[in-house]
Design a protein around this motif. Structure first.
Motif, PDB file in Angstrom:
ATOM      1  N   ASP A 198      -0.015  -5.121  -9.735  1.00 44.82           N
ATOM      2  CA  ASP A 198       1.165  -6.113  -9.985  1.00 44.82           C
ATOM      3  C   ASP A 198       2.233  -5.441 -10.756  1.00 44.82           C
ATOM      4  N   ASP A 199       1.728  -4.522 -11.829  1.00 44.55           N
ATOM      5  CA  ASP A 199       2.501  -3.790 -12.752  1.00 44.55           C
ATOM      6  C   ASP A 199       3.267  -2.897 -11.936  1.00 44.55           C
ATOM      7  N   GLU A 200       2.885  -2.216 -10.786  1.00 43.74           N
ATOM      8  CA  GLU A 200       3.352  -1.413 -10.366  1.00 43.74           C
ATOM      9  C   GLU A 200       4.562  -1.974  -9.427  1.00 43.74           C
ATOM     10  N   GLY A 223       7.585   4.069  -3.809  1.00 40.84           N
ATOM     11  CA  GLY A 223       7.450   2.660  -3.988  1.00 40.84           C
ATOM     12  C   GLY A 223       8.934   2.223  -3.891  1.00 40.84           C
ATOM     13  N   ILE A 224       9.849   2.733  -4.970  1.00 38.93           N
ATOM     14  CA  ILE A 224      11.326   2.349  -4.888  1.00 38.93           C
ATOM     15  C   ILE A 224      11.987   2.511  -3.396  1.00 38.93           C
ATOM     16  N   PHE A 226       0.944  -1.292  -0.010  1.00 37.30           N
ATOM     17  CA  PHE A 226      -0.022   0.059  -0.028  1.00 37.30           C
ATOM     18  C   PHE A 226       1.063   1.120   0.040  1.00 37.30           C
ATOM     19  N   ASP A 227       0.155   2.304  -0.455  1.00 39.07           N
ATOM     20  CA  ASP A 227       1.035   3.623  -0.634  1.00 39.07           C
ATOM     21  C   ASP A 227       0.568   4.195   0.795  1.00 39.07           C
ATOM     22  N   ILE A 228       1.194   5.481   1.098  1.00 42.99           N
ATOM     23  CA  ILE A 228       0.992   6.109   2.355  1.00 42.99           C
ATOM     24  C   ILE A 228      -0.629   6.432   2.436  1.00 42.99           C
ATOM     25  N   ASP A 229      -1.332   6.595   1.313  1.00 42.74           N
ATOM     26  CA  ASP A 229      -2.736   6.899   1.463  1.00 42.74           C
ATOM     27  C   ASP A 229      -3.611   5.749   1.421  1.00 42.74           C
TER      28      ASP A 229
END
Ligand code: FAD
Length: 459
Positions: A134-136, A179-180, A125-128
């Motif tokens: 899957d692609d991300e 993400g990275i 999950f991102d911060i929100d």
């Protein structure tokens, strides 16, 4: 795909080295019970390195005294069962549990029960609270691996750049990609125990690994120490304050309870304790030892187990990643429901944030972690009914988690610490073996190495 071990090399050398360790254990088994009949050894520290050394020496007839500062054995290998499932206060996984791995061998000897953890059984999950598709995820992992490959291909071993600098030089845009940056934190900072700002770019990835997917020991990791402790004289709550090896022969080790004299001393206290100079060596350690102790990195990893009445998360999923701010803040979570009936989420803080988390009270830590969980599960997050937290950086007998190479370090900064000093003082522990630093098997191998030195000296 997400294995922590993706960034660990596997060389034939590791097999050779381990075969050596295995051969050593059987070579110096109980059948040589009189080899060290007139030899006395004091071992400082009852972690896996100290207990491993003491066990072999005792089996070879030496008179061994183990002095341990805490009121229990195990050091950074300790299982707490108060939640009804094993909370591993220090080491949680057997990394690379192939039959060559000395920790796996110890575990098999006590019929330990294992569960393979699956890094791919994960949701991110991102911060929100938005879930990555899957692609991300593939893009993030490819980027992370790409940097590691770039460093492998182009960096000389004596390059003094940090991993952060290496990312900056190669793909500066990655620094703005949550993400990275999460991948560098949750995978690399966790695996190495240090912030990417402080990790040596050419060296952090040059250690060795055994084969096999990591396992957790559901019967309790610290059980593997039981056979090592059998028959040993272990003095708990005996904090060593000085080690005097100035006489022509022998050592005098001082605790608040008095002194112990012996022919040899094996000192396995963690690097953090050596850095703090809480033990005085007489004469002081040679300058190259002191320099390595000062230069090597020793960070932290904070663990927080939260037990809930009911799960509010998907109980089929093993790991949850969250791209928190600041970097390293409760960004990786392991669900116990994938190997236990207990509704426990184990949160991890890594990198420099672990140093901050370690200094929080348990209550502050819980609030901090719940805030992160609420970014994903919002009001479904209930109050935990039980909590266990670690504070390794402030533990006076550890002062950190495990050793990592900083910019400018050399492999020999680790390995040379294991060289005998004046033929009668040996340092051992995870900080004295570059190839397997920061692991239980590495620490154990250094204990065997120290014992082997004494056996060879005396034979
Ligand atoms: C949070 C965390 C997670 C980890 N995860 C993993 C993992 O998943 N897998 C893995 O393989 N490894 C992991 N490790 C690393 C592993 O736990 C260590 O590498 C290993 O246990 C170190 O063993 P040791 O014998 O070198 O040191 P320790 O176990 O630290 O033993 C040293 C002993 O010396 C004692 N001591 C200190 N000062 C004194 C003094 N003055 N006098 C007497 N005694 C003293 C200490 O109390 C301690 O008992 C992790 C460690 C931590 C902290």
């Amino acid at each position: 795909m997400f294995s922590r071990n993706v960034n660990r090399r596997r060389f034939i050398k590791s097999v050779l080295m381990t075969s050596g360790a295995v051969a050593f254990v059987s070579k110096f088994g109980i059948k040589n019970a009189r080899a060290l009949e007139n030899v006395s050894v004091v071992v400082v520290g009852a972690g896996i390195a100290g207990l491993g050394a003491a066990n072999v020496l005792r089996k070879n007839g030496a008179s061994v005294t183990v002095l341990e500062a805490k009121d229990h054995t195990g050091g950074r290998l300790l299982t707490d069962w108060t939640m009804g499932a094993p909370f591993e206060v220090g080491a949680g996984w057997i990394h690379g549990p192939s039959s060559d791995n000395p920790s796996k061998q110890l575990a098999d000897a006590v019929n330990a029960q294992y569960v393979v953890t699956d890094d791919e059984n994960a949701v991110f999950f991102d911060i929100d609270g938005y879930e990555y598709d899957d692609d991300e995820i593939e893009r993030i992992v490819d980027a992370w691996e790409g940097v590691l490959e770039h460093i492998d291909r182009t960096y000389e071993v004596n390059d003094h750049r940090s991993l952060l600098q290496a990312i900056k030089d190669y793909r500066p845009a990655y620094l703005q990609d949550p993400g990275i940056m999460w991948a560098f934190s949750a995978f690399t900072e966790f695996s190495k125990g240090g912030a990417i700002e402080k990790l040596s770019a050419p060296l952090f990835n040059w250690d060795e690994a055994f084969d096999g997917a990591d396992v957790v020991v559901t019967s309790g990791y610290d059980e593997i120490l039981k056979p090592l402790k059998e028959g040993l004289e272990i003095k708990l709550s005996h904090a060593v304050t000085s080690i005097d090896y100035s006489a022509d022969a022998g050592v005098v080790v001082t605790t608040e309870q008095g002194t112990v004299e012996a022919d040899y001393c094996i000192c396995t206290v963690p690097l953090g304790v050596l850095k703090s100079k809480k033990i005085s060596f007489k004469p002081e350690l040679p300058s190259d030892y002191r320099e390595s102790i000062e230069k090597l990195g020793f960070g932290s990893v904070t663990k927080l187990a939260l037990k809930f009445d009911e799960p509010f998360w998907d109980i089929e999923t093993q790991y949850f990643g969250i791209t928190t701010e600041p970097k390293g803040r409760w960004n990786y979570w392991l669900s116990y429901r994938t190997f236990s009936d207990e509704n426990i989420l184990l949160g991890l803080s890594v990198g420099d944030y672990a140093l901050i988390a370690d200094r929080m009270s348990d209550a502050e830590m819980v609030e901090d972690a719940l805030e992160v969980l609420r970014t994903v599960w919002e009001d479904d997050v209930s109050e935990p009914i039980d909590v266990l937290a670690t504070h390794w950086a402030t533990d006076p007998y550890t002062l950190g988690a495990y050793t990592f190479p900083q910019p400018g370090n050399r492999k020999s900064d680790f390995d040379d610490l294991g060289e005998p000093v004046a033929d009668r003082l040996l340092l051992a522990g995870e900080h004295t073996i570059f190839d397997y630093a920061g692991t239980t098997h590495g620490a154990y191998m250094t204990g065997l190495r120290a014992a082997e030195y004494i056996i060879e000296e005396e034979s």
